[in-house]
Design an enzyme around this catalytic site. Structure first.
Site, short mmCIF file in Angstrom:
data_model
loop_
_atom_site.label_atom_id
_atom_site.label_comp_id
_atom_site.label_asym_id
_atom_site.label_seq_id
_atom_site.Cartn_x
_atom_site.Cartn_y
_atom_site.Cartn_z
N ASP A 35 45.01 46.78 47.39
CA ASP A 35 43.69 47.35 47.61
C ASP A 35 42.68 46.23 47.93
OD1 ASP A 35 42.01 49.84 47.28
OD2 ASP A 35 40.97 48.54 45.86
N GLU A 81 45.68 46.32 52.47
CA GLU A 81 44.56 47.15 52.92
C GLU A 81 43.46 46.15 53.25
OE1 GLU A 81 40.96 50.12 51.90
OE2 GLU A 81 41.57 48.52 50.57
#
Ligand code: GLC
Length: 528
Positions: free
Chosen positions: A212, A269
């Site tokens: 993330d 990401e």
């Protein structure tokens, strides 16, 4: 027709480089399947649907965070990275899910959140108590303000300043919600902790991590002002002093060493200003894949799609990495809606799926896109709690629970007699349930299943090269060796395409040998 390429082992899951052309299915846990009847999806629910995923034909699952969390950001605010939130199940459930998924031939990728913790993480609670100048505060980014003003002009992705002031006068940085304080990656303890967390899950058999905000951990030295407002609109397009800093790559290199020891993969990401900057995350000693958000952002135009495809292939190819293709995820408007909504959006989405699955590299499928679910744009106000509303747009509309069966909401999302689903499921989705679609060979679900079946067995699909073919204006046409041609008509007139070969699959029925507008087709060709 397709049987002539049948490959009993499944080309894309074979071997240690499986990720180079894997089709990875994103499970947004809260909304996938509710096993215990509380109206929120959970690990038990996923275990019960593994057969569905195996039959869909994907290679791996990416599970969004299930760790202990106060849920200020749907679980992306983690209070304990080694524990399962009671609302999602137990550690034992996570272990059983990993084992069951493997038995179904599915790999498992977990979401790890290293840029920030929850404000209820014991580290942050201790930092608040310990006061300015303490080693506890050094695990986060605390600074004195400029008089009454925050330490600099950085803005939160969710709107407003990226700084919150404590009662003792110090400010802490949070690039997302105030409940998500940013960690200080200059502190060696933070490095050691995350390597240990990775090992904790790798020891339990996971096959990798989706990282993330992989572009966020390192901030420009001295935390300089960005110099302008509206910073979030620049995300992924321009340089910002808190994203995509060169130093972040040292962290990815160290994680690669951990991953390699287990044969696991890392997926970034990462929002980077251009395809070259993004490719830096997937250099040979860094992560294995990065989400291709430039593709997701491309409009439905032949020229734009071709440009993004070429740039993506060139940039990833320059570092020897596979490209990824992403159409939707839990943060963006669903692509049926982005492509125009209604029958038009659905028709384009069918063509887009066939294009994505024919391109070289790995593809991501966000739960529900295989059902053609649209964005839900009329959720009642009491459900709109996403912190991103602070920035003008919430994300609930793409997170509505999956409709599985029956004729009334929540359509089998919860077991019979279960509570109300955490977001209401529109009654119109009775025609989009998995059960309904499995009975209709022309449904979106059957198209995905068929495309994935052909992709798994066809030697030309997955990893490899692409060669563009001459095509009428508005049509994208390319060849994959050996022996596959894909054409997508992005224009608004039917076109005749003289492809020497046999039609394998088309997103719409072809009439008089013509490919209709917003339609795609695959042919098996005979190589000269
Ligand atoms: C990522 C996640 C998003 C989350 C944010 C903060 O962008 O995909 O859902 O809100 O990180 O963790």
């Amino acid at each position: 027709m397709a049987q002539q390429f049948a490959d009993p082992v499944g080309f894309s899951t074979r071997g240690s480089r499986w990720w180079r052309d894997a089709v990875i299915y994103q499970v947004y846990l809260r909304s996938f399947a509710d096993g215990d009847g509380d109206g929120v999806g959970d690990l038990l629910g996923v275990r019960g649907r593994l057969r569905y995923l195996a039959e869909l034909g994907v290679d791996a699952l990416w599970l969004t965070p299930f760790y202990r969390s106060p849920m200020a950001d749907g679980g992306y605010d983690v209070a304990d990275y080694r524990a399962v939130d009671p609302g999602f199940g137990t550690l034992g459930d996570a272990e059983s899910l990993i084992q069951d998924a493997h038995r179904h031939g599915l790999k498992v990728i977990l979401d790890i959140v290293p840029n920030h913790t929850s404000d209820r993480h014991p580290w942050f609670e201790k930092a608040v108590d310990a006061g300015p100048g303490s080693p506890e505060r050094d695990r986060y980014i605390f600074r004195p303000g400029r008089g009454e003003l925050p330490p600099n002009d950085w803005e939160s992705v969710f709107g407003g300043p990226a700084w919150t002031r404590l009662a003792d006068g110090e400010w802490y940085l949070h690039l997302f919600a105030p409940e998500q304080p940013d960690l200080n990656w200059e502190n060696p303890e933070v490095h050691a902790e995350f390597e240990d967390i990775m090992r904790f899950w790798l020891d339990r058999g996971v096959d990798g991590f989706r990282i993330d905000v992989a572009h966020g951990m390192v901030k420009a030295p001295g935390l300089p002002d960005a110099g302008h407002t509206g910073q979030i609109s620049m995300l992924g397009n321009a340089e910002l002093p808190y994203f995509d800093q060169d130093g972040v790559h040292d962290i990815h290199r160290s994680w690669r060493r951990v991953l390699d020891a287990y044969g696991g993969i890392g997926v970034a990401e990462a929002w980077a200003p251009n395809a070259e900057r993004l490719a830096r995350y997937v250099r040979p000693d860094e992560l294995h894949q990065a989400f291709n958000f430039h593709y997701l952002q491309a409009g439905w135009s032949a020229a734009e799609l071709r440009r993004v495809i070429d740039e993506s292939l060139a940039a990833a190819g320059s570092v020897g990495a596979p490209t990824t293709w992403v159409l939707s995820n839990h943060d963006v408007q669903r692509h049926v809606t982005r492509y125009g909504g209604g029958w038009l959006g659905a028709r384009r989405a069918r063509a887009a799926a066939m294009l994505m699955l024919a391109l070289p590299g790995s593809a991501y499928v966000y739960q529900g896109e295989e059902l053609g679910l649209p964005e839900v744009t009329d959720l009642p106000a009491e459900y709109l709690l996403d912190p991103q509303w602070g920035n003008g747009r919430g994300r609930e509309g793409c997170r509505v629970p999956i409709p599985w069966a029956y004729t009334e909401p929540p359509f089998g999302f919860s077991p019979p007699g279960g509570g109300e689903s955490w977001l209401p499921v529109p009654a119109e989705w009775r025609n989009l349930t998995v059960d309904v679609q499995l009975r209709d060979s022309r449904s979106m679900l059957c198209l995905y299943r068929e495309a994935l079946r052909i992709r798994a067995g066809h030697p030309a699909l997955g990893d490899g090269e692409l060669r563009w073919l001459d095509a009428p204006e508005g049509v994208l046409m390319f060849e994959r060796e050996p022996g596959l041609v894909c054409a997508v008509n992005v224009g608004d007139e039917p076109v005749r395409l003289d492809v020497p070969g046999t039609l394998l699959l088309s997103s719409e029925r072809m009439k008089d040998g013509k490919l209709g507008p917003d339609a795609a087709a695959w042919w098996a060709t005979v190589s000269a």
